[in-house]
Design an enzyme around this catalytic site. Sequence first.
Site, mmCIF file in Angstrom:
data_model
loop_
_atom_site.group_PDB
_atom_site.id
_atom_site.type_symbol
_atom_site.label_atom_id
_atom_site.label_comp_id
_atom_site.label_asym_id
_atom_site.label_seq_id
_atom_site.Cartn_x
_atom_site.Cartn_y
_atom_site.Cartn_z
ATOM 1 N N ALA A 66 33.271 41.356 35.027
ATOM 2 C CA ALA A 66 33.008 42.597 34.310
ATOM 3 C C ALA A 66 34.364 43.115 33.840
ATOM 4 O O ALA A 66 35.406 42.728 34.372
ATOM 5 C CB ALA A 66 32.329 43.596 35.237
ATOM 6 N N GLY A 110 31.549 39.098 37.772
ATOM 7 C CA GLY A 110 30.369 39.095 36.906
ATOM 8 C C GLY A 110 30.215 37.793 36.130
ATOM 9 O O GLY A 110 29.107 37.428 35.744
ATOM 10 N N GLU A 113 28.512 35.521 38.467
ATOM 11 C CA GLU A 113 27.125 36.001 38.589
ATOM 12 C C GLU A 113 26.294 35.618 37.369
ATOM 13 O O GLU A 113 25.138 35.212 37.501
ATOM 14 C CB GLU A 113 27.137 37.521 38.798
ATOM 15 C CG GLU A 113 27.733 37.876 40.155
ATOM 16 C CD GLU A 113 27.952 39.366 40.354
ATOM 17 O OE1 GLU A 113 28.564 39.997 39.476
ATOM 18 O OE2 GLU A 113 27.514 39.892 41.387
ATOM 19 N N GLU A 133 35.660 40.610 43.839
ATOM 20 C CA GLU A 133 35.486 42.071 43.842
ATOM 21 C C GLU A 133 36.144 42.740 45.036
ATOM 22 O O GLU A 133 36.608 43.874 44.945
ATOM 23 C CB GLU A 133 33.983 42.414 43.825
ATOM 24 C CG GLU A 133 33.285 42.134 42.501
ATOM 25 C CD GLU A 133 32.732 40.731 42.372
ATOM 26 O OE1 GLU A 133 33.086 39.847 43.187
ATOM 27 O OE2 GLU A 133 31.948 40.504 41.437
HETATM 28 C C1 HXC Z 1 39.452 43.214 31.984
HETATM 29 C C2 HXC Z 1 40.682 41.285 32.068
HETATM 30 C C3 HXC Z 1 39.867 40.787 33.082
HETATM 31 C C4 HXC Z 1 38.765 41.592 33.536
HETATM 32 C C5 HXC Z 1 41.372 39.312 32.661
HETATM 33 N N1 HXC Z 1 41.590 40.334 31.835
HETATM 34 N N2 HXC Z 1 40.307 39.553 33.449
HETATM 35 N N3 HXC Z 1 40.461 42.481 31.524
HETATM 36 N N4 HXC Z 1 38.607 42.785 32.964
HETATM 37 N N5 HXC Z 1 37.914 41.176 34.484
HETATM 38 C C6 HXC Z 1 42.650 40.459 30.826
HETATM 39 C C7 HXC Z 1 43.993 40.737 31.469
HETATM 40 O O1 HXC Z 1 44.111 42.114 31.762
HETATM 41 C C8 HXC Z 1 44.928 40.281 30.376
HETATM 42 O O2 HXC Z 1 44.986 41.290 29.372
HETATM 43 C C9 HXC Z 1 44.207 39.084 29.773
HETATM 44 O O3 HXC Z 1 42.835 39.230 30.148
HETATM 45 C C10 HXC Z 1 44.700 37.752 30.329
HETATM 46 O O4 HXC Z 1 44.658 37.794 31.732
HETATM 47 P P1 HXC Z 1 45.887 37.408 32.698
HETATM 48 O O5 HXC Z 1 45.616 38.046 33.996
HETATM 49 O O6 HXC Z 1 47.169 37.668 32.001
HETATM 50 O O7 HXC Z 1 45.674 35.813 32.775
HETATM 51 P P2 HXC Z 1 46.084 34.835 33.952
HETATM 52 O O8 HXC Z 1 47.449 35.205 34.490
HETATM 53 O O9 HXC Z 1 45.879 33.475 33.414
HETATM 54 O O10 HXC Z 1 45.047 35.103 35.129
HETATM 55 C C11 HXC Z 1 43.691 34.803 34.955
HETATM 56 C C12 HXC Z 1 42.821 35.497 36.068
HETATM 57 C C13 HXC Z 1 43.150 37.010 36.095
HETATM 58 C C14 HXC Z 1 43.139 34.856 37.420
HETATM 59 C C15 HXC Z 1 41.381 35.225 35.700
HETATM 60 O O11 HXC Z 1 43.064 37.524 34.735
HETATM 61 C C16 HXC Z 1 42.245 37.820 36.960
HETATM 62 O O12 HXC Z 1 42.389 37.824 38.183
HETATM 63 N N6 HXC Z 1 41.304 38.586 36.331
HETATM 64 C C17 HXC Z 1 40.456 39.484 37.071
HETATM 65 C C18 HXC Z 1 39.361 38.719 37.737
HETATM 66 C C19 HXC Z 1 38.433 39.655 38.524
HETATM 67 O O13 HXC Z 1 38.854 40.388 39.395
HETATM 68 N N7 HXC Z 1 37.138 39.639 38.180
HETATM 69 C C20 HXC Z 1 36.161 40.432 38.821
HETATM 70 C C21 HXC Z 1 35.996 41.707 38.068
HETATM 71 S S1 HXC Z 1 34.917 42.777 38.940
HETATM 72 P P3 HXC Z 1 46.388 41.834 28.822
HETATM 73 O O14 HXC Z 1 45.970 42.923 27.883
HETATM 74 O O15 HXC Z 1 47.173 42.269 29.984
HETATM 75 O O16 HXC Z 1 46.976 40.629 28.136
HETATM 76 C C22 HXC Z 1 33.410 42.285 38.558
HETATM 77 C C23 HXC Z 1 32.336 43.110 39.147
HETATM 78 C C24 HXC Z 1 31.019 42.499 38.878
HETATM 79 O O17 HXC Z 1 33.202 41.348 37.870
HETATM 80 C C25 HXC Z 1 29.966 43.505 38.999
HETATM 81 C C26 HXC Z 1 28.780 43.103 38.267
HETATM 82 C C27 HXC Z 1 28.992 42.606 36.887
#
Ligand code: HXC
Length: 259
Positions: A66, A110, A113, A133
């Site tokens: 998400a 997400g 999921e 999460e």
């Molecule tokens: C918003 C995101 C994002 C996310 C990545 N980006 N994931 N933006 N929401 N979930 C954005 C980053 O901010 C960044 O933007 C760009 O994408 C590239 O990401 P990087 O982190 O620079 O890439 P990398 O170093 O290759 O790392 C990849 C990654 C990391 C390991 C996937 O991005 C990451 O940990 N993302 C978050 C994953 C996460 O926590 N997902 C769960 C979300 S909670 P900028 O602008 O800085 O370039 C969730 C709740 C579900 O899903 C509930 C129901 C749906």
Amino acid sequence: RGYEFIKTSKSDKGALLIELNRPKALNALCTPLIIELNQALKEAETDSSIGATVITGSEKAFAAGADIKEMKDLSFSDAYGKDFIENWSEQVYNVKKPIIAAVNGFALGGGCELAMMADVLYVGEKAKFGQPEIKLGVIPGAGGSQRLARAIGKAKAMEICLTGDMFSAQQAYDWGLAAKIFPPEQLVSEAVKTAEKIASYSKIAVKAVKEVINEGYNLGLDQGIKYERRVFHSLFGSHDQKEGMSAFAEKREPKWKDE
Ligand code: HXC
């Protein structure tokens, strides 16, 4: 038609391919993307030339979850009042035509999921899954804890959701979460081939398969078997049952009418 966050293409053999296309944010599932995804699935549902859908992302990311930046300021009453997540995840899940998720790269939160909501999961060898999460101070909210536990068992699901550690495509395959594993560059075309195979069958029978397997998850074994048998019985009222069985007896290809 013009979408901003997804791309769609239809094959002439009845498969719809939906590519999540928000590369700068690794396909983070922002609300407009979800609205477009639901719109495309809804159109597939009513388009009689489409038999099954493939959802994929890029080689780098299926979806990184998400959209954290969109979510971060939500209050409890925003989330609860509008039933955040329910409105999108239930729609994907309630589509009657089969969905294949073809996952290359990250499928996190997400994104994991969404992949598990699909009816069939195919993975590219470099895919990475996880429910991170916990690292954000929350828990999975679109069925992750429930679907993962049912698919791979409590011990592994609990560890994955409690640590936030990622797991590999090979593990997803070995644990039975994914149906098949492919080299990354073959993944999407193999998924489309499977969607086309499904699309070549009677839509009525295909819909019934999806319905009985999914319904079974909410039922005990005896009830599930009975439910399957009743749906099986009902198919004897269809044109396509008569056609499929006559074609076999007459040694010819069946001509489905989807009725
Ligand atoms: C918003 C995101 C994002 C996310 C990545 N980006 N994931 N933006 N929401 N979930 C954005 C980053 O901010 C960044 O933007 C760009 O994408 C590239 O990401 P990087 O982190 O620079 O890439 P990398 O170093 O290759 O790392 C990849 C990654 C990391 C390991 C996937 O991005 C990451 O940990 N993302 C978050 C994953 C996460 O926590 N997902 C769960 C979300 S909670 P900028 O602008 O800085 O370039 C969730 C709740 C579900 O899903 C509930 C129901 C749906």
